[in-house]
Design a protein around this motif. Sequence first.
Motif, PDB file in Angstrom:
ATOM      1  N   LYS A  92      44.400  46.734  27.694  1.00 46.86           N
ATOM      2  CA  LYS A  92      45.601  45.925  27.511  1.00 46.86           C
ATOM      3  C   LYS A  92      45.636  45.353  26.098  1.00 46.86           C
ATOM      4  CE  LYS A  92      48.160  42.526  30.296  1.00 46.86           C
ATOM      5  NZ  LYS A  92      48.944  43.511  31.047  1.00 46.86           N
ATOM      6  N   THR A  93      46.827  45.320  25.514  1.00 43.73           N
ATOM      7  CA  THR A  93      47.028  44.718  24.196  1.00 43.73           C
ATOM      8  C   THR A  93      47.925  43.488  24.352  1.00 43.73           C
ATOM      9  OG1 THR A  93      46.831  46.858  23.081  1.00 43.73           O
ATOM     10  CG2 THR A  93      47.881  45.064  21.854  1.00 43.73           C
ATOM     11  N   ILE A  94      47.470  42.361  23.808  1.00 39.46           N
ATOM     12  CA  ILE A  94      48.181  41.092  23.999  1.00 39.46           C
ATOM     13  C   ILE A  94      48.313  40.374  22.662  1.00 39.46           C
ATOM     14  CG2 ILE A  94      48.034  38.783  25.042  1.00 39.46           C
ATOM     15  CD1 ILE A  94      46.682  40.001  27.428  1.00 39.46           C
ATOM     16  N   THR A  95      49.454  39.757  22.453  1.00 42.07           N
ATOM     17  CA  THR A  95      49.645  38.870  21.302  1.00 42.07           C
ATOM     18  C   THR A  95      49.757  37.435  21.815  1.00 42.07           C
ATOM     19  OG1 THR A  95      50.784  40.560  20.009  1.00 42.07           O
ATOM     20  CG2 THR A  95      51.116  38.266  19.352  1.00 42.07           C
ATOM     21  N   ILE A  96      48.871  36.593  21.356  1.00 45.18           N
ATOM     22  CA  ILE A  96      48.859  35.184  21.768  1.00 45.18           C
ATOM     23  C   ILE A  96      49.488  34.355  20.658  1.00 45.18           C
ATOM     24  CG2 ILE A  96      47.388  33.208  22.315  1.00 45.18           C
ATOM     25  CD1 ILE A  96      45.358  35.177  23.471  1.00 45.18           C
ATOM     26  N   VAL A  97      50.522  33.617  21.008  1.00 45.51           N
ATOM     27  CA  VAL A  97      51.192  32.747  20.037  1.00 45.51           C
ATOM     28  C   VAL A  97      50.896  31.293  20.404  1.00 45.51           C
ATOM     29  CG1 VAL A  97      53.379  32.069  18.998  1.00 45.51           C
ATOM     30  CG2 VAL A  97      53.010  34.458  19.676  1.00 45.51           C
ATOM     31  N   LEU A  98      50.227  30.575  19.503  1.00 46.41           N
ATOM     32  CA  LEU A  98      49.881  29.178  19.740  1.00 46.41           C
ATOM     33  C   LEU A  98      50.894  28.258  19.074  1.00 46.41           C
ATOM     34  CD1 LEU A  98      45.998  29.180  19.237  1.00 46.41           C
ATOM     35  CD2 LEU A  98      47.324  29.571  21.318  1.00 46.41           C
ATOM     36  N   THR A  99      51.114  27.115  19.706  1.00 46.23           N
ATOM     37  CA  THR A  99      52.052  26.118  19.200  1.00 46.23           C
ATOM     38  C   THR A  99      51.294  25.011  18.483  1.00 46.23           C
ATOM     39  OG1 THR A  99      53.542  26.555  21.044  1.00 46.23           O
ATOM     40  CG2 THR A  99      53.877  24.494  19.833  1.00 46.23           C
ATOM     41  N   PRO A 100      51.653  24.696  17.235  1.00 46.58           N
ATOM     42  CA  PRO A 100      50.960  23.612  16.515  1.00 46.58           C
ATOM     43  C   PRO A 100      51.144  22.280  17.234  1.00 46.58           C
ATOM     44  CG  PRO A 100      52.285  24.932  15.003  1.00 46.58           C
ATOM     45  CD  PRO A 100      52.672  25.348  16.392  1.00 46.58           C
ATOM     46  N   THR A 101      50.154  21.419  17.117  1.00 43.06           N
ATOM     47  CA  THR A 101      50.212  20.081  17.688  1.00 43.06           C
ATOM     48  C   THR A 101      49.700  19.074  16.682  1.00 43.06           C
ATOM     49  OG1 THR A 101      49.397  18.619  19.426  1.00 43.06           O
ATOM     50  CG2 THR A 101      47.950  20.379  18.755  1.00 43.06           C
ATOM     51  N   SER A 102      50.195  17.848  16.768  1.00 42.53           N
ATOM     52  CA  SER A 102      49.770  16.787  15.838  1.00 42.53           C
ATOM     53  C   SER A 102      48.542  16.058  16.331  1.00 42.53           C
ATOM     54  CB  SER A 102      50.905  15.782  15.653  1.00 42.53           C
ATOM     55  OG  SER A 102      51.205  15.149  16.877  1.00 42.53           O
ATOM     56  N   GLU A 103      47.938  16.495  17.434  1.00 48.12           N
ATOM     57  CA  GLU A 103      46.821  15.751  17.989  1.00 48.12           C
ATOM     58  C   GLU A 103      45.472  16.339  17.595  1.00 48.12           C
ATOM     59  OE1 GLU A 103      49.021  14.212  22.040  1.00 48.12           O
ATOM     60  OE2 GLU A 103      47.129  15.247  22.151  1.00 48.12           O
ATOM     61  N   GLN A 104      45.470  17.277  16.663  1.00 53.20           N
ATOM     62  CA  GLN A 104      44.214  17.902  16.325  1.00 53.20           C
ATOM     63  C   GLN A 104      43.945  17.780  14.836  1.00 53.20           C
ATOM     64  OE1 GLN A 104      42.217  18.990  18.665  1.00 53.20           O
ATOM     65  NE2 GLN A 104      43.563  18.944  20.433  1.00 53.20           N
ATOM     66  N   LEU A 105      43.580  18.882  14.192  1.00 48.68           N
ATOM     67  CA  LEU A 105      43.100  18.800  12.803  1.00 48.68           C
ATOM     68  C   LEU A 105      44.195  18.487  11.804  1.00 48.68           C
ATOM     69  CD1 LEU A 105      40.938  19.236  10.660  1.00 48.68           C
ATOM     70  CD2 LEU A 105      41.544  21.653  10.670  1.00 48.68           C
ATOM     71  N   GLU A 106      45.275  19.269  11.784  1.00 47.43           N
ATOM     72  CA  GLU A 106      46.279  19.143  10.741  1.00 47.43           C
ATOM     73  C   GLU A 106      47.419  18.225  11.164  1.00 47.43           C
ATOM     74  OE1 GLU A 106      46.090  19.700   7.805  1.00 47.43           O
ATOM     75  OE2 GLU A 106      44.502  21.144   7.573  1.00 47.43           O
ATOM     76  N   GLU A 107      47.081  16.971  11.459  1.00 51.54           N
ATOM     77  CA  GLU A 107      48.109  16.025  11.819  1.00 51.54           C
ATOM     78  C   GLU A 107      49.038  15.768  10.633  1.00 51.54           C
ATOM     79  OE1 GLU A 107      44.164  14.729  13.704  1.00 51.54           O
ATOM     80  OE2 GLU A 107      44.861  15.308  11.717  1.00 51.54           O
ATOM     81  N   THR A 108      50.265  15.410  10.957  1.00 57.21           N
ATOM     82  CA  THR A 108      51.171  14.933   9.934  1.00 57.21           C
ATOM     83  C   THR A 108      50.962  13.435   9.786  1.00 57.21           C
ATOM     84  OG1 THR A 108      52.803  16.654  10.411  1.00 57.21           O
ATOM     85  CG2 THR A 108      53.591  14.671   9.292  1.00 57.21           C
ATOM     86  N   VAL A 109      50.703  12.973   8.568  1.00 55.63           N
ATOM     87  CA  VAL A 109      50.431  11.559   8.331  1.00 55.63           C
ATOM     88  C   VAL A 109      51.469  11.014   7.362  1.00 55.63           C
ATOM     89  CG1 VAL A 109      47.962  11.787   8.783  1.00 55.63           C
ATOM     90  CG2 VAL A 109      48.801  12.085   6.456  1.00 55.63           C
ATOM     91  N   VAL A 110      51.772   9.735   7.514  1.00 57.50           N
ATOM     92  CA  VAL A 110      52.765   9.099   6.647  1.00 57.50           C
ATOM     93  C   VAL A 110      52.214   7.858   5.956  1.00 57.50           C
ATOM     94  CG1 VAL A 110      54.702   9.931   8.015  1.00 57.50           C
ATOM     95  CG2 VAL A 110      53.678   7.732   8.571  1.00 57.50           C
ATOM     96  N   THR A 111      51.109   7.311   6.458  1.00 61.08           N
ATOM     97  CA  THR A 111      50.656   5.996   6.017  1.00 61.08           C
ATOM     98  C   THR A 111      50.177   5.987   4.572  1.00 61.08           C
ATOM     99  OG1 THR A 111      50.005   5.548   8.299  1.00 61.08           O
ATOM    100  CG2 THR A 111      49.133   4.083   6.601  1.00 61.08           C
ATOM    101  N   GLY A 112      49.520   7.037   4.128  1.00 62.28           N
ATOM    102  CA  GLY A 112      48.916   7.016   2.797  1.00 62.28           C
ATOM    103  C   GLY A 112      49.914   7.007   1.661  1.00 62.28           C
ATOM    104  N   THR A 113      51.084   7.663   1.856  1.00 65.49           N
ATOM    105  CA  THR A 113      52.041   7.825   0.754  1.00 65.49           C
ATOM    106  C   THR A 113      53.472   7.471   1.138  1.00 65.49           C
ATOM    107  OG1 THR A 113      52.407  10.143   1.341  1.00 65.49           O
ATOM    108  CG2 THR A 113      50.642   9.675  -0.241  1.00 65.49           C
ATOM    109  N   LEU A 114      53.697   7.023   2.401  1.00 65.86           N
ATOM    110  CA  LEU A 114      55.048   6.789   2.925  1.00 65.86           C
ATOM    111  C   LEU A 114      55.854   8.075   3.008  1.00 65.86           C
ATOM    112  CD1 LEU A 114      56.323   3.360   1.520  1.00 65.86           C
ATOM    113  CD2 LEU A 114      55.772   3.953   3.876  1.00 65.86           C
ATOM    114  N   LYS A 115      55.178   9.207   2.973  1.00 69.24           N
ATOM    115  CA  LYS A 115      55.817  10.511   3.137  1.00 69.24           C
ATOM    116  C   LYS A 115      55.086  11.279   4.232  1.00 69.24           C
ATOM    117  CE  LYS A 115      57.166  11.200  -1.727  1.00 69.24           C
ATOM    118  NZ  LYS A 115      58.470  11.857  -1.649  1.00 69.24           N
TER     119      LYS A 115
END
Length: 754
Positions: A92-115
């Motif tokens: 079987k051949t499968i393509t797994i597509v993962l959805t990004p989440t803000s709860e792990q490594l690459e969170e989006t942050v705003v506090t350091g620069t207001l951006k």
Amino acid sequence: MYRNITFIFTAIFCLIAFTTYGQKVDIIGTVSDGDSTIPFANVYLDNTAYGASSDEQGNFILKNIPIGEYTLKAKSLGYLNYSKKISVAKDKTITIVLTPTSEQLEETVVTGTLKAVRRSESPVPVEVYSPTFLKKNPTANIFEALQNVNGVRPQINCNVCNTGDIHINGLEGPYTLVLIDGMPIVSGLSTVYGLSGIPNSLIEQIEIVKGPASSLYGSEAVGGLINIITKNALNAPRVAADAFMTDWGEYNLDVGAKIDISQKTSLLLGINYFNFDNPIDNNGDNFTDLTLQDRISIFQKWNIKRDENRIFSVAGRFFYEDRWGGELQWTPDYRGGNEIYGESIYTTRWEILGKYQLPLKEKLMLSFSYNDHAQNSVYGDVAYIADQRIGFTQLTWDKKVGNNDLLAGAAMRYNYYNDNTTATTTADEVVIPSLFVQNELNISKQHSLLLGMRYDYDKRHGNIWTPRAAYRFKVSDNDIIRINAGTGFRVVNLFTEEHAALTGARDVIVTEELDPEQSFNVNLNYLKKIYSSNGIYANIDASVFYTNFSNAILPDYDTNPNQIIYNNLDGKSVSQGISINVDVNFPSGLKLLLGGTLQDVSQTENGITSRQILTESYTGTWNIGYNFRKIDLSIDYTGNIYGPMRLPTLGENDPRKDYSPTWSIQNIQFTYKGIKDFELYGGVKNLLDWTPNNGNPFIIARAHDPFDKNVTFDNNGDAVATANNPNALTFDPSYVYGPNQGIRTFFGVRYSLN
């Protein structure tokens, strides 16, 4: 003939069955996020031993899989977990597509620069903690939840009413600014009790910046800041509930609901209720070990979809708390009297905050907040009635021009404060206008430089300038070096600074008109990400920090044991040290989060250097978790350890220890997720049953005479040694450095419907 035909068919059937039974196939596939492949993702068949990791190109292969029905799962830091039922009858051949989440490594942050930027792209180091982290050691409020964050320590300041503040890198609570959605909601008076009223269920993530941030956030952001970001109603779960209890008699309930008012308008409604009404005195001093509390917080947040994804949100919160601590015989009938000692605090608070992106081509954001905090309290027979109002509005302009990422803004802060003490003859009312500008120059893919400046005008202190600079060097995709430098300033609030003045016999003495504190900070940060071919991921975050204060405003407990003396330090105060966090994730389900800080916080005056009071020289935290996938059970072992700290004794004759021992709070939790939409959890807090009275003759000085009726004083107001007071002590509940709660069990239930 018939027998021969039967034998042949039977043989063929058995051969086919045997062949099918023994047949094994391969599952081949690729893991991606829809745009690019994801290396080193963990791919496995649930409840089996079959698993693998994707290679650098995102490809994986599961070999020799028996034919059958399976649940295919995939995990990678920075993405939501993937799960899908599959039927395997051939390769079987499968393509797994993962959805990004803000709860792990690459969170989006705003506090350091207001951006809003990816954490790894921010020139200012920002630590991020998600609700998943908070669930590892469930608590009823943010104040307690921060005990497992490295370099951050919740400090209990009073044995009776359990006031508290947050220390970052050894600096006292007034140096820490606490924000909600970037707004200075928790400030001044509310820092004493306000942190206990923020329910964990409403939190999207917590961002922590260690070091001065006054160039963006103004006064109070001298030692660092904590930004509590609430959930967005547009992507919150439809219904969520979390309830737990302890065998001490604590009850906590969080209920949240998402209501779609229309196609473009969503409402997030949250209610938190906490109750503890069980006086406990395990140390035998006739005082409550834990303050009794009855607290409710109601929160709502409106998110409105607009054209071109422009932002518009409005939130409001109402908070009421009735808390008391004191002698076990105390009842409200004794409130404010001098017969039975009790500290009773009624707090009523409401707040509103919001963000509105202007409908213009340029990116202009208007932010606003207002809160009213009323406190009706008595400390023994001393009444403290206070009201604080803080209004804040800010307009920012965000613009990219070539390699320049500009941010400019104007802010206005309104402070109103009044109380019934003699120190406040008239209400303190001030408006502080501010201007700020910063530019992040992206020199190349590897190098970026941020420069910023803020101007504040305070009629009490004149013009205040706070510059800062930050440099980020991306050595590789997995190695980042950051250098930050800047200044900070702070204006004192004496109730927040020294609540102990109301709870004992110490008097607050201000020897001069206090000038704003000024600070200079340098921080060197190194971030390292390690991916192994067998699916192990590690993250190392290390920092070296140095802060030098001038005009430092520090409480002097030593000159006179009956006084707390405030003046501007004629010398210097220094906080310096090194901190490291290590986060390791194993494909087996084992997770390790370890942290440690070594620090030296001292002040030098007249050539004499002394260690800052209530400040540990080292601290460590840990969070060790393991997930038993086959039985849907996870175990979390969390804890912290603190080195000795100098304590506020009442002079040489005080038999209490001058330094605390090394102490540790450790917890264990078991969580079962085998029931759809539910989580059952329980465990033990404070496994070692540690409390500050261990090794001390008492914690509260003269707990049997809280109004000092049997204390003899000389002409200078100093206590005199007598037969019934041989150590010349006065009533003093401020000798505290850790929680008074011993070992206890807890059990809870979570429910979530998306």
